[in-house]
Design an enzyme around this catalytic site. Structure first.
Site, short mmCIF file in Angstrom:
data_model
loop_
_atom_site.label_atom_id
_atom_site.label_comp_id
_atom_site.label_asym_id
_atom_site.label_seq_id
_atom_site.Cartn_x
_atom_site.Cartn_y
_atom_site.Cartn_z
N GLY A 25 37.48 34.44 -3.91
CA GLY A 25 38.53 33.67 -3.40
C GLY A 25 36.84 32.42 -1.92
N THR A 26 36.38 32.04 -2.18
CA THR A 26 35.11 31.57 -1.27
C THR A 26 34.44 30.53 -0.75
OG1 THR A 26 33.93 33.68 -2.38
CG2 THR A 26 32.66 32.36 -1.51
N VAL A 27 34.85 29.92 0.14
CA VAL A 27 34.02 28.84 0.90
C VAL A 27 32.67 29.07 0.91
CG1 VAL A 27 36.39 27.61 1.75
CG2 VAL A 27 34.30 29.24 2.91
N MET A 37 30.94 28.08 -5.28
CA MET A 37 31.84 29.07 -5.33
C MET A 37 32.74 29.33 -6.54
SD MET A 37 33.53 27.05 -1.49
CE MET A 37 32.98 25.56 -2.11
#
Length: 535
Positions: A353-355, A435
């Protein structure tokens, strides 16, 4: 860098954005504007990155939070700097203790997966080392969004809803109640356009703006430690007190006359570099060419085989990045690629889960920044009264004591989130990133080849259809991937499967600086709500 600013493989997608004074590219418009606001107030690219990153913990909580990790590549004063903001496993954890709880592998959620969060310390390290404004100023947009609320954007709402449905099925027990209270206050995820606010999140950010170390040494640290151990985990206030970020030397390979930079392990940036190093030995082909895509997939498979076999906390690795990126070893791996799909195995190099967001300012500073709670919202734990959602990065440890990434106290795990940076002749071209877990190095390779081999402008390079190797000979492709190309790859032995949606293919941002004129040009992935804010 040559590209046609008007060409796009799909004319319905967006054009790139040009600017002179500064640029912020993120996956959520409010966060991009938060960074731009700080630039216009006199902050530099580093201040803008902190503002955007902290805003993203509020406006895209399904991907990151205060309780996650972060990494950064910073171009400042003619030099590229690397910052590793990942946290280690707690000092009291062990393989035996996890097995005694009935687990054969690390669980995906819950207190056992919580490692030391590094994101707040990363913001502080960037601000103290390179920033111009105070944290009180750079965190203000995020605080305002948390306290006053904001309308949830469409892709964020969709991902939030997916996470809620999954957590509702899988997260059982009192310790998870606080997650549902915060992120599903009406018994469901918020819908697009609905106002969501988190006053506790805002109050915590106010405390951090005054003193980041409160997260690691003060009342917040005590609250975090007590809650995690009370929920059956291992993270304590002592673990938080001992944590410091690490400044590290970036690693690189040369590709088509440019230098591509990533952070060294424990991150998987080396996987992207190794794949590019293998592909550098081939002549250029046209985009969406069967030979090119086949070689991309095969190079990626070989690089992942090595990455999963060798990458972990650097203190535990048996091979260095230099061993795995040497020209001799890359040639050895390249020689394994034929015209048929292979089942990859790790090689044996000689010992040696990444930004995501990108920022740039008119002084030449540029930042490539990424942070994540992992797997969306992370562990499913929210520390009561703080708005802090804790990561589940410990999930990637192995319970096999012989594995390079075996769980050990104080050890950092194999990390998926990776920022990238491009230079040419010692001059900064710009930050890039994609991402999405193990999609990240695959996205780095495809996006850079779209740029450097096929001369697509930043927006087109991001929006071009992607493939994703998932294991064995299986390759997922996006719904709009060319059908004829998919059939040709199938004839070469690839198990090509069309995905129903594009959610697993990553979301990226690019900012390039023209080395002749100094002008900035940027793009942000159409797979997200993002925007490029510029002036």
């Amino acid at each position: 860098m040559k590209f046609d600013p008007l060409y796009h493989p799909n004319p319905s997608f967006r054009s790139p954005v040009y600017a002179k004074n500064g640029m912020v590219a993120t996956s959520q418009p409010l966060a991009a504007q938060a960074g731009l606001e700080i630039l216009r107030k006199g902050g530099n690219a580093i201040d803008a990155a902190i503002a955007a990153a902290t805003a993203l913990t509020v406006v895209e909580p399904c991907s990151n939070g205060i309780g996650g990790d972060a990494f950064a590549l910073v171009w400042h004063n003619g030099q590229l700097h690397g910052l590793n903001g990942s946290g280690p496993a707690p000092a009291s954890i062990s393989i035996d203790s996890i097995r005694e709880q009935g687990y054969e592998t690390m669980p995906s959620y819950g207190a056992q997966t919580v490692t030391v969060p590094g994101a707040p310390a990363t913001w502080a390290a960037l601000s103290e080392t390179f920033g111009r404004l105070s944290l009180e100023e750079t965190l203000q947009p995020a605080i305002q969004y948390a306290e006053e609320g904001y309308p949830v954007s469409p892709v964020v709402a969709y991902n939030w809803g997916k996470a809620f449905n999954q957590y509702r099925e899988q997260l059982k027990g009192e310790s998870f109640k606080h997650w549902f209270d915060l992120f599903a206050p009406q018994g469901r995820a918020p819908k697009a356009g609905e106002l969501w606010r988190s006053p506790d999140h805002g109050a915590t950010l106010r405390r951090l703006a005054h003193n980041i170390r409160d997260f690691y040494e003060g009342e917040l640290a005590e609250k975090i430690g007590a809650f995690v151990t009370g929920a059956g985990g291992y993270l304590t206030a002592d673990d938080l007190r001992a944590y410091r970020t690490e400044w590290v030397e970036p690693i690189h390979v040369s590709y088509r006359g440019y230098d591509v930079w990533e952070l060294p392990p424990n991150g998987q940036g080396m996987v992207a570099l190794q794949a590019l190093g293998i592909l550098e030995g081939y002549e250029r082909h046209a985009p969406n060419d069967r030979v090119t895509v086949h070689r991309q997939i095969e190079a990626m498979k070989l690089a992942f085989a090595d990455g999963r076999h060798y990458i972990s906390d650097p203190s535990f690795m048996q091979r260095s990045p230099q061993d795995l990126l040497s020209s001799a070893y890359l040639a050895q791996r390249r020689a394994l690629i034929t015209d048929q799909a292979l089942l990859p195995e790790p090689g044996t190099p000689k010992l040696g889960g990444t930004v995501y967001l990108a920022t740039a300012d008119r002084e030449g500073n540029m930042v490539s920044f990424i942070q994540s709670n992992y797997m969306g919202f992370g562990s499913g734990l929210v520390v009561p009264g703080t708005g802090i959602a804790l990561q589940n990065r410990g999930r990637d440890f192995s319970l096999d004591p012989e594995h390079v990434n075996a769980l050990q106290p104080g050890k950092k795990t194999y990390h998926t989130i990776i920022p990238g940076f491009l230079t040419k002749g010692g001059q900064p071209v710009g930050p890039f990133g994609v991402m999405g877990g193990v999609m990240q190095p695959q996205g780095h390779v495809q996006t850079l080849m779209n740029t450097l081999d096929f001369h697509l402008h930043p927006q087109a390079a991001l929006d071009a259809p992607r493939w994703q190797w998932t294991g064995g000979k299986t390759v997922l492709v996006e719904p709009h991937f060319p059908a004829a190309l998919a059939q040709a790859l199938s004839r070469q032995g690839h198990d090509i499967r069309f995905a129903v949606e594009s959610g697993s293919f990553g979301r990226g941002q690019l900012i390039w600086r023209d080395l002749t004129t100094g002008m900035l040009v940027g793009g942000t992935d159409s797979r997200a709500d993002g925007m490029v804010a510029a002036w």
